[in-house]
Design an enzyme around this catalytic site. Structure first.
Site, PDB file in Angstrom:
ATOM      1  N   GLN B 278      -5.106 -23.756 -29.259  1.00  0.00           N
ATOM      2  CA  GLN B 278      -4.228 -22.638 -29.607  1.00  0.00           C
ATOM      3  C   GLN B 278      -4.998 -21.330 -29.818  1.00  0.00           C
ATOM      4  O   GLN B 278      -4.519 -20.252 -29.435  1.00  0.00           O
ATOM      5  CB  GLN B 278      -3.407 -22.983 -30.843  1.00  0.00           C
ATOM      6  CG  GLN B 278      -2.213 -22.063 -30.967  1.00  0.00           C
ATOM      7  CD  GLN B 278      -1.325 -22.451 -32.128  1.00  0.00           C
ATOM      8  OE1 GLN B 278      -1.803 -22.718 -33.225  1.00  0.00           O
ATOM      9  NE2 GLN B 278      -0.036 -22.498 -31.885  1.00  0.00           N
ATOM     10  N   GLU B 363     -14.269  11.517 -19.132  1.00  0.00           N
ATOM     11  CA  GLU B 363     -13.037  12.324 -19.023  1.00  0.00           C
ATOM     12  C   GLU B 363     -12.415  12.548 -20.393  1.00  0.00           C
ATOM     13  O   GLU B 363     -11.186  12.493 -20.552  1.00  0.00           O
ATOM     14  CB  GLU B 363     -12.059  11.689 -18.021  1.00  0.00           C
ATOM     15  CG  GLU B 363     -12.664  11.689 -16.623  1.00  0.00           C
ATOM     16  CD  GLU B 363     -11.659  11.728 -15.494  1.00  0.00           C
ATOM     17  OE1 GLU B 363     -10.467  11.960 -15.748  1.00  0.00           O
ATOM     18  OE2 GLU B 363     -12.096  11.537 -14.345  1.00  0.00           O
ATOM     19  N   GLY B 364     -13.261  12.813 -21.362  1.00  0.00           N
ATOM     20  CA  GLY B 364     -12.818  13.019 -22.745  1.00  0.00           C
ATOM     21  C   GLY B 364     -12.957  11.720 -23.510  1.00  0.00           C
ATOM     22  O   GLY B 364     -12.347  10.717 -23.133  1.00  0.00           O
TER      23      GLY B 364
END
Ligand SMILES: Cc1cc2nc3c(=O)[nH]c(=O)nc-3n(C[C@H](O)[C@H](O)[C@H](O)COP(=O)(O)OP(=O)(O)OC[C@H]3O[C@@H](n4cnc5c(N)ncnc54)[C@H](O)[C@@H]3O)c2cc1C
Lengths: 260, 385
Positions: B278, B363-364
């Site tokens: 699980q 990109e930032g």
């Protein structure tokens, strides 16, 4: 340069099962694909066109569903495609197939080069290329691994067992190519769009004005008497060791078996 | 999930997947190990027309938009995001021309980018100016019919490989960010050279280099937009390209989820496949939930952009931040599912974790983009009062 590429649709697996009742291939559930060897023929045709200009026409003799494969050929750079399909063509061996293809190529008009794959994935004979050349009365080179130069004729490399030969071939001509000749490209978006809407004419026996005795089962020199899967035999035993030791071993085994 | 893609969009996705599986997968480990630029694959992307999907038909493209680009980038990233970013960076370079180029500039450059003959790149970052992009020092001094560039750009994707670079430089030093302008610079321009290729943690098939300008003269016609618009151009272009980075992240995460699921199905411990445990199941389930949520957000933002929406700063930032954080979590957990094997380079999974990291940075950075989102939020609420 007008190039014709001959393509065949084949079952996409080498593990075909045979129906024991009818002795024919069980085609259900098997995806059909462009004969892998023919992909190199098509790619080489498209590359030649990109190099020297002209057109690439893909032709195939086969059942109506082979149209799908011809659309794939267009997505991979063929300019047009023709399907040769007629009930009368069914059961053709390589001779009848070559005859039908030859008539279609004549109908297409002026052709400079005909390219085939070295053999098919299913039939494995490698005969259609040379037979086609014979029927069209054209020079032929098999197992081409490189096209070096094209002017009035072509400079080719042909694969032979010990290496390769350089051959000069006048055009028009027929060649078959090996997989070493190129790496086939994947489709392009523009090719896929074109393939979707391209008309694919179907030429029947009537349209080819063909000798009906030379096509299909009737025109085939080969008779398939029986198709069967070979019996699985137990693998023989391989004796190990020095030759002398092996001989001793062999004699004792033959003795044990009561043969000597 | 049904994303209602058009037939054309499905074709783009399927073709990108085919290329990824047949041409990229077999090579990705080698490209990563050798840090080799994937020219053969780039040529295949070009001959398959994938560089045409973000360029309008007038310039020999196929006229797609942000969603088409995202679909292609996602599929390529699923196999190797080093290849995907090389492709996406060319789109980023092209975007500045598309959005701000004159008719003449578009006619001259876009067809070659569309055919894949030329790669493009976008250069803003410098040693002293990363998140604080306004602190750039590269100058463009006006001189007889053109400008002279001096300075060094750092960490530029496609540096050295691209033919055409969008470069942000100061035309007026006094005015800081307001004195920045954008220029198109061609690779072989005298005075323009490249630094050594950076040795990176991930996306190692891609090339990242310094661009060095020493008295590099370019003609006036290479100015993009007007003088002083450079910073605005950079911000707008990055707004539009951020969904591409987000799609890169979704692709990496999808690849990791699939690899982890396959591994969990076949790895036996305690006499059962570990997927029957699980704790492992829940890790995989969380991964699946997050990947799908990220994809849904990225496609929605891409569609918003394609619908012609003007202000998309906030949405684009959200997609980039969310998807890249998902990619980092999913790849880290995928390594966990693989156990020790996940840490070994014979398996593809540690590469995905290394590759994912950059999507939170470039990109930032995600911190900076959270600032952006928060400030938009604040502005919007105050307008509503
Ligand atoms: C592989 C690679 C490819 C790249 N490609 C390109 C490219 O093609 N073109 C290009 O122009 N650039 C490119 N970059 C540069 C990239 O965009 C920058 O690295 C990035 O914007 C961060 O800048 P920096 O590295 O200077 O980090 P810094 O700005 O120094 O940031 C360091 C840390 O401080 C945090 N920080 C800084 N300021 C703030 C703030 N105001 N609020 C909260 N946190 C803050 C950051 O989030 C980060 O965690 C690339 C970088 C890499 C590594």
């Amino acid at each position: 340069m007008n190039i014709v590429v001959c393509l065949k649709q084949v079952p996409g697996t080498t593990e075909v099962k045979i129906d024991p009742q009818t002795n024919t291939l069980i085609r259900e559930g098997i995806l059909n694909i462009l004969n892998p060897f023919d992909a190199y023929a098509l790619e080489e045709g498209v590359r030649l066109k990109e190099r020297c200009g002209g057109r690439v026409t893909a032709i195939s003799m086969g059942p109506p569903q082979a149209e799908e494969m011809l659309r794939e050929a267009i997505s991979l750079g063929a300019d047009e495609a023709v399907l040769l399909s007629d009930k009368a063509f069914a059961g053709a061996d390589t001779l009848a197939t070559s005859y039908t293809l030859a008539r279609a190529i004549e109908k297409l008009g002026q052709t400079d080069l005909i390219i085939c794959g070295r053999q098919t994935f299913d039939g494995d004979t490698g005969q259609v290329g040379p037979e086609l050349a014979e029927m069209l009365g054209l020079p032929f080179v098999a197992y081409v691994s490189k096209i070096e130069d094209i002017n009035k004729g072509m400079h080719l490399q042909r694969m032979v067992e010990e290496g390769h030969e350089i051959i000069e071939l006048p055009l028009p001509a027929v060649i078959t190519v090996v997989k070493e000749i190129n790496v086939p490209r994947l489709p392009s978006l523009r090719g896929l769009a074109k393939a979707k809407s391209a008309p694919i004419p179907v030429w029947t026996a009537e349209e080819l004005a063909i000798d009906m005795d030379k096509v299909g089962l009737k025109g085939s020199a080969t008779r398939v008497v029986k198709v069967f899967s070979p019996q699985r035999v137990n693998r023989g035993e391989i004796l190990q060791g020095e030759p002398e030791e092996q001989v001793k071993n062999l004699i004792s085994k033959l003795g044990d078996a009561g043969i000597v | 999930m049904e994303y209602f893609l058009t037939e054309e969009q499905k074709t783009v996705r399927d073709l990108a997947r085919k290329i990824a599986e047949e041409r990229i997968l077999p090579l990705r480990a080698e490209l990563d190990e050798r840090e080799e630029f994937p020219w053969d694959i780039i040529r295949q992307l070009a001959s398959s027309d994938l560089f045409r999907i973000f360029i309008p038909e007038e310039y020999e493209g196929l006229g797609g938009g942000c969603l088409e680009l995202c679909l292609a980038v996602e599929e390529l990233s699923r196999a190797c995001s080093g290849v995907a970013i090389t492709y996406a960076a060319s789109a980023l370079g092209a975007l500045s021309i598309l959005e701000y180029g004159t008719e003449e500039q578009k006619r001259r450059r876009l067809p070659d980018i569309a055919s894949g003959k030329s790669l493009a790149a976008f250069a803003l970052t410098e040693a002293t100016a990363g998140s604080d992009a306004g602190a750039i020092k590269t100058t463009a001094t006006e001189k007889e019919g053109g400008y002279v560039l001096n300075g060094t750009k750092q960490f530029i994707t496609n540096g050295g490989e691209a033919e055409i670079y969008t470069v942000i430089a100061l035309t007026d030093k006094e005015r800081g960010a307001r004195g920045a302008s954008a220029f198109l610079v061609e690779k072989d321009t005298p005075g323009f050279s490249f630094g050594e290729k950076e040795k990176k943690m991930g996306i190692r098939a891609s090339s990242t280099r310094e661009l060095i300008f020493r008295n590099c003269f370019i003609l006036k016609e290479n100015l993009l937009g007007k003088e002083g618009m450079g910073f605005i151009i950079a911000l707008r272009v990055l707004d539009r390209s951020r969904p591409g980075v987000a799609a890169q992240a979704v692709g990496i995460a999808q690849g990791a989820l699939e690899a982890a699921t396959d591994y969990a199905r076949q790895r036996i411990q305690f006499e059962h496949p570990i997927i029957s445990i699980q704790a492992v199941q829940h890790m995989l389930a969380d991964m699946a939930i997050e990947v799908e949520a990220a994809r849904a957000l990225v496609y929605s933002v891409a569609r918003t952009i394609d619908s012609g929406a003007k202000s998309i700063t906030e949405e684009a930032a959200m997609a980039k931040v969310f998807a890249s954080d998902v990619a980092m979590r999913v790849t880290t957990n995928a390594v966990q599912v693989f156990g020790g094997a996940g840490y070994i380079r014979d398996y593809p999974i540690e590469k995905m974790m290394r590759d994912a990291k950059i999507t939170q940075i470039y990109e930032g950075t995600n911190q900076v983009l959270r600032n952006v989102i928060a400030s938009e939020l604040r502005k919007r609420r105050s307008r509503q009062e």
